[in-house]
Write a protein that holds these residues in place. Structure first.
Motif, PDB file in Angstrom:
ATOM      1  N   VAL A  56       0.829  -1.203   0.000  1.00 11.06           N
ATOM      2  CA  VAL A  56       0.000   0.000   0.000  1.00 11.06           C
ATOM      3  C   VAL A  56       0.863   1.251   0.000  1.00 11.06           C
ATOM      4  N   GLN A  57       1.913   1.263   0.789  1.00  6.71           N
ATOM      5  CA  GLN A  57       2.813   2.418   0.836  1.00  6.71           C
ATOM      6  C   GLN A  57       3.530   2.608  -0.492  1.00  6.71           C
ATOM      7  N   LYS A  58       3.959   1.508  -1.091  1.00  7.70           N
ATOM      8  CA  LYS A  58       4.674   1.614  -2.371  1.00  7.70           C
ATOM      9  C   LYS A  58       3.773   2.199  -3.446  1.00  7.70           C
ATOM     10  N   ILE A  59       2.549   1.694  -3.550  1.00 11.64           N
ATOM     11  CA  ILE A  59       1.628   2.174  -4.574  1.00 11.64           C
ATOM     12  C   ILE A  59       1.285   3.640  -4.344  1.00 11.64           C
ATOM     13  N   ALA A  60       1.073   3.999  -3.087  1.00 11.68           N
ATOM     14  CA  ALA A  60       0.744   5.388  -2.760  1.00 11.68           C
ATOM     15  C   ALA A  60       1.877   6.316  -3.148  1.00 11.68           C
ATOM     16  N   SER A  61       3.102   5.916  -2.827  1.00 14.85           N
ATOM     17  CA  SER A  61       4.268   6.730  -3.135  1.00 14.85           C
ATOM     18  C   SER A  61       4.495   6.827  -4.635  1.00 14.85           C
ATOM     19  N   LYS A  62       4.329   5.726  -5.337  1.00 16.73           N
ATOM     20  CA  LYS A  62       4.603   5.681  -6.768  1.00 16.73           C
ATOM     21  C   LYS A  62       3.665   6.586  -7.554  1.00 16.73           C
ATOM     22  N   TYR A  63       2.398   6.577  -7.182  1.00 16.27           N
ATOM     23  CA  TYR A  63       1.399   7.298  -7.968  1.00 16.27           C
ATOM     24  C   TYR A  63       0.920   8.586  -7.314  1.00 16.27           C
ATOM     25  N   GLY A  64       1.535   8.952  -6.200  1.00 12.45           N
ATOM     26  CA  GLY A  64       1.189  10.217  -5.562  1.00 12.45           C
ATOM     27  C   GLY A  64      -0.241  10.260  -5.056  1.00 12.45           C
ATOM     28  N   ILE A  65      -0.715   9.138  -4.524  1.00  9.90           N
ATOM     29  CA  ILE A  65      -2.055   9.079  -3.963  1.00  9.90           C
ATOM     30  C   ILE A  65      -1.961   8.801  -2.471  1.00  9.90           C
ATOM     31  N   SER A  66      -3.069   8.929  -1.792  1.00 14.78           N
ATOM     32  CA  SER A  66      -3.072   8.660  -0.352  1.00 14.78           C
ATOM     33  C   SER A  66      -3.026   7.149  -0.111  1.00 14.78           C
ATOM     34  N   ALA A  68      -5.002   5.610   1.780  1.00 18.49           N
ATOM     35  CA  ALA A  68      -6.397   5.149   1.752  1.00 18.49           C
ATOM     36  C   ALA A  68      -6.818   4.815   0.320  1.00 18.49           C
ATOM     37  N   GLU A  69      -6.418   5.662  -0.625  1.00 21.25           N
ATOM     38  CA  GLU A  69      -6.739   5.399  -2.029  1.00 21.25           C
ATOM     39  C   GLU A  69      -6.001   4.163  -2.534  1.00 21.25           C
ATOM     40  N   SER A  70      -4.761   4.036  -2.115  1.00 20.58           N
ATOM     41  CA  SER A  70      -3.976   2.872  -2.499  1.00 20.58           C
ATOM     42  C   SER A  70      -4.616   1.597  -1.958  1.00 20.58           C
ATOM     43  N   GLU A  71      -5.044   1.652  -0.717  1.00 25.26           N
ATOM     44  CA  GLU A  71      -5.682   0.489  -0.099  1.00 25.26           C
ATOM     45  C   GLU A  71      -6.962   0.115  -0.839  1.00 25.26           C
ATOM     46  N   GLN A  72      -7.731   1.108  -1.239  1.00 26.34           N
ATOM     47  CA  GLN A  72      -8.961   0.843  -1.954  1.00 26.34           C
ATOM     48  C   GLN A  72      -8.688   0.147  -3.288  1.00 26.34           C
ATOM     49  N   SER A  73      -7.623   0.578  -3.973  1.00 28.89           N
ATOM     50  CA  SER A  73      -7.290  -0.064  -5.247  1.00 28.89           C
ATOM     51  C   SER A  73      -6.915  -1.524  -5.050  1.00 28.89           C
ATOM     52  N   GLN A  74      -6.214  -1.825  -3.967  1.00 31.68           N
ATOM     53  CA  GLN A  74      -5.840  -3.212  -3.696  1.00 31.68           C
ATOM     54  C   GLN A  74      -7.064  -4.054  -3.334  1.00 31.68           C
ATOM     55  N   ARG A  75      -8.004  -3.442  -2.629  1.00 29.01           N
ATOM     56  CA  ARG A  75      -9.252  -4.159  -2.301  1.00 29.01           C
ATOM     57  C   ARG A  75     -10.011  -4.516  -3.582  1.00 29.01           C
ATOM     58  N   GLN A  76     -10.039  -3.586  -4.514  1.00 28.02           N
ATOM     59  CA  GLN A  76     -10.752  -3.829  -5.771  1.00 28.02           C
ATOM     60  C   GLN A  76     -10.103  -4.962  -6.563  1.00 28.02           C
ATOM     61  N   ILE A  77      -8.767  -4.970  -6.587  1.00 36.40           N
ATOM     62  CA  ILE A  77      -8.061  -6.051  -7.275  1.00 36.40           C
ATOM     63  C   ILE A  77      -8.343  -7.378  -6.581  1.00 36.40           C
ATOM     64  N   ALA A  78      -8.354  -7.358  -5.241  1.00 33.97           N
ATOM     65  CA  ALA A  78      -8.620  -8.585  -4.484  1.00 33.97           C
ATOM     66  C   ALA A  78     -10.024  -9.110  -4.757  1.00 33.97           C
TER      67      ALA A  78
END
Length: 231
Positions: A56-66, A68-78
């Motif tokens: 979650v931290q890596k995705i947030a840092s890579k794409y400049g998102i929070s 919380a947003e990163s976590e939501q994207s991972q939930r959707q993929i899951a």
């Protein structure tokens, strides 16, 4: 008929695309005559073997998102993974360098265990929370696949198959592949991204009818894929 698949072991859409293709193959009349080859592609060749950051931290840092947003994207993929019978435990995923894991796949291919190796590595990362950049874990996984202990140990203590991994990546660049998964059917038909089963079924049917290489023809819409800078 052969299918070349450029993919990375820590790419979620690669896992999804693999399963969608398998569903299409299950209904394909000539499935026993299809040969799949997994081609190396690193999402982040510069990352350390085992990252200190969470996914979650890596995705947030890579794409400049929070986060919380990163976590939501991972939930959707899951959720999509679950719909395909896969388990994506994103909370415990340990992202890291996959170069040695790709070398392990090349060794497995040489010994006739390529398909088992790729499936096990994907499940280890996405479901079991294994750090697939950790040499000790790769040693364990290699033995679990059925590779000889000393053969795996020799691989991990050398640069064996490094040139093969680089050759796969160079071919990807020459074909203009910038995101994975990327599927090439019979050297001719290309499908990019984790497309639905129906797109793969269409590609299988077309490729079976024409297996003579003559450049790539895109037979599916552009879909979700992981690029060279990450997912």
């Amino acid at each position: 008929m052969k299918i070349d698949i450029w993919s990375d072991i820590v790419c979620p859409f690669c896992y999804l695309g693999k399963r969608e293709l398998e569903l299409a193959l299950a209904d394909f009349e000539h499935r026993d005559q299809v040969q799949i080859s997994w081609r190396s592609f690193e999402l982040d060749p510069t990352i350390e073997p085992v990252s200190d950051n969470t996914l979650v931290q890596k995705i947030a840092s890579k794409y400049g998102i929070s986060e919380a947003e990163s976590e939501q994207s991972q939930r959707q993929i899951a959720e999509r993974a679950a719909s395909l019978g896969l388990t994506f435990n994103w909370q415990q995923a340990r992202f890291g360098n996959t170069f040695d894991a790709h070398r392990l796949v090349h060794l497995a291919r040489e010994l006739g265990l390529e398909q088992q190796a790729y499936e096990l590595l994907l499940r280890a990362y996405f479901t079991d929370g294994v750090a697939v950049g950790d040499p000790a874990e790769l040693q364990r996984l290699g033995e679990e696949i059925g590779l000889p202990e000393q053969r795996v140990r020799r691989l991990l203590s050398s640069d064996e198959f490094a040139a093969a991994v680089r050759a796969d990546e160079q071919e990807a660049r020459s074909l203009g592949i910038s995101g994975v998964p990327f599927f090439v059917f019979a050297d001719r038909y290309a499908v990019s991204g984790a497309q639905p089963q129906e797109v793969f079924a269409n590609a299988l049917a077309k490729a079976w009818q024409d297996t003579h290489p003559a450049g790539l023809i895109d037979v599916g819409p552009s879909g979700e894929a992981c690029g060279p800078d990450g997912c």
